[in-house]
Design an enzyme around this catalytic site. Sequence first.
Site, PDB file in Angstrom:
ATOM      1  N   SER A  23      -9.008   8.941  -3.159  1.00  0.00           N
ATOM      2  CA  SER A  23      -7.619   8.487  -3.094  1.00  0.00           C
ATOM      3  C   SER A  23      -6.852   9.063  -4.281  1.00  0.00           C
ATOM      4  CB  SER A  23      -7.564   6.958  -3.140  1.00  0.00           C
ATOM      5  OG  SER A  23      -6.246   6.507  -3.368  1.00  0.00           O
ATOM      6  N   SER A  24      -5.557   9.261  -4.092  1.00  0.00           N
ATOM      7  CA  SER A  24      -4.729   9.779  -5.180  1.00  0.00           C
ATOM      8  C   SER A  24      -4.564   8.782  -6.313  1.00  0.00           C
ATOM      9  CB  SER A  24      -3.347  10.172  -4.655  1.00  0.00           C
ATOM     10  OG  SER A  24      -2.684   9.039  -4.109  1.00  0.00           O
ATOM     11  N   CYS A  25      -4.948   7.522  -6.081  1.00  0.00           N
ATOM     12  CA  CYS A  25      -4.808   6.517  -7.148  1.00  0.00           C
ATOM     13  C   CYS A  25      -5.821   6.719  -8.272  1.00  0.00           C
ATOM     14  CB  CYS A  25      -4.921   5.108  -6.589  1.00  0.00           C
ATOM     15  SG  CYS A  25      -6.577   4.677  -6.014  1.00  0.00           S
ATOM     16  N   TYR A  32      -9.861  -0.559  -7.380  1.00  0.00           N
ATOM     17  CA  TYR A  32     -10.101   0.386  -6.283  1.00  0.00           C
ATOM     18  C   TYR A  32     -10.220   1.810  -6.821  1.00  0.00           C
ATOM     19  CZ  TYR A  32      -9.165   2.988  -1.947  1.00  0.00           C
ATOM     20  OH  TYR A  32      -9.230   3.851  -0.885  1.00  0.00           O
ATOM     21  N   LYS A  90     -13.328   4.626  -6.697  1.00  0.00           N
ATOM     22  CA  LYS A  90     -13.191   5.970  -6.144  1.00  0.00           C
ATOM     23  C   LYS A  90     -13.568   7.046  -7.169  1.00  0.00           C
ATOM     24  CE  LYS A  90     -12.051   5.120  -1.923  1.00  0.00           C
ATOM     25  NZ  LYS A  90     -12.958   5.528  -0.833  1.00  0.00           N
ATOM     26  N   HIS A 110      -0.423  -0.982   3.928  1.00  0.00           N
ATOM     27  CA  HIS A 110       0.289  -0.037   3.079  1.00  0.00           C
ATOM     28  C   HIS A 110       1.758   0.039   3.507  1.00  0.00           C
ATOM     29  CE1 HIS A 110      -3.848   1.570   2.189  1.00  0.00           C
ATOM     30  NE2 HIS A 110      -3.316   1.557   0.986  1.00  0.00           N
TER      31      HIS A 110
END
Length: 323
Positions: free
Chosen positions: A109-111, A138, A142, A181
């Site tokens: 994920s980009s987070c 989260y 990842k 989301h």
Amino acid sequence: MNEIKKRIFVAGHNGMVGSAIVRQLSKVENIEIITRSRKELDLTNQQAVLEFFKVENIAQVYLAAAKVGGIVANSTYPADFIYENLMIQCNIIHSAHLANIQQLLFLGSSCIYPKLAEQPMAENALLTGTLEETNEPYAVAKIAGIKLCESYNRQYGRDYRSVMPTNLYGAHDNFHPENSHVIPALIRRFHEAKLNNDKEVVAWGSGKAMREFLYVDDMAAASIHVMELDKEIYDENTEPMLSHINVGTGVDCTIHELVETVAKVVGFKGQINFDISKPDGAPRKLMNVERLKSLGWESSVNLESGLTLSYQWFLKNQNKFRG
């Protein structure tokens, strides 16, 4: 004599990304797609996952299984998000290794990138700053998944790759009114407002935050592209300690622009107001996708087209989302 088909396990095949990968792989000849529902295989159960891999003769793994959610869900259930995602990733990656499976693709994920990372965010921004607070558990899970893949590659010579998608949306998204989301939440909110003839819809935040969105079938196509790259080409374009590849459009918009586009697609004609007491999250999240472009892949579905496809899917499946 029948040709032996390559057996490919898609973990998380009922989810938005996993189902898109299955749709894409179904077009390929000489493969057999292996799936298991949550009832059939609990991915947080180490022994069950190991036994599955030892008997199924899997050649490739797409690790798309994850516990996912928006700002509200991440803020409300941080322990669930870090625990379940760590367990799923550890069990699948380690068991794949023990079963001598050489190829695996992990979807992140980009987070994973710092809250205030330089924009657009390149792969080398990883671990250079503080994460965004609302989804830190989260994101940590990842990041651990990326490092698991890198570590098995370094120690055991595996070919475990990682792709980091930007914000995804599309068919099989989660349209729950609280735990979804931003795009599915907006689609449902505007659709219900249209049905109720509401004069106003309130969106969270100031509308100034900028986000990038990728249609999920594009993500699936990119995932398969990266998985099938020749190992020498992949290794030449990555580094042992920086092996993940960003997947996105390279184009972002403000949340205000997104809200207006969703309203247009759904056909809501009323007033749109923004609740500035609600959090915006990171000010901007745009992916640098030059590495992926250099490897021969670019997105093909623009935002309005993708939103239209998503709304059409929602209309066909809205009975699932009542309540």
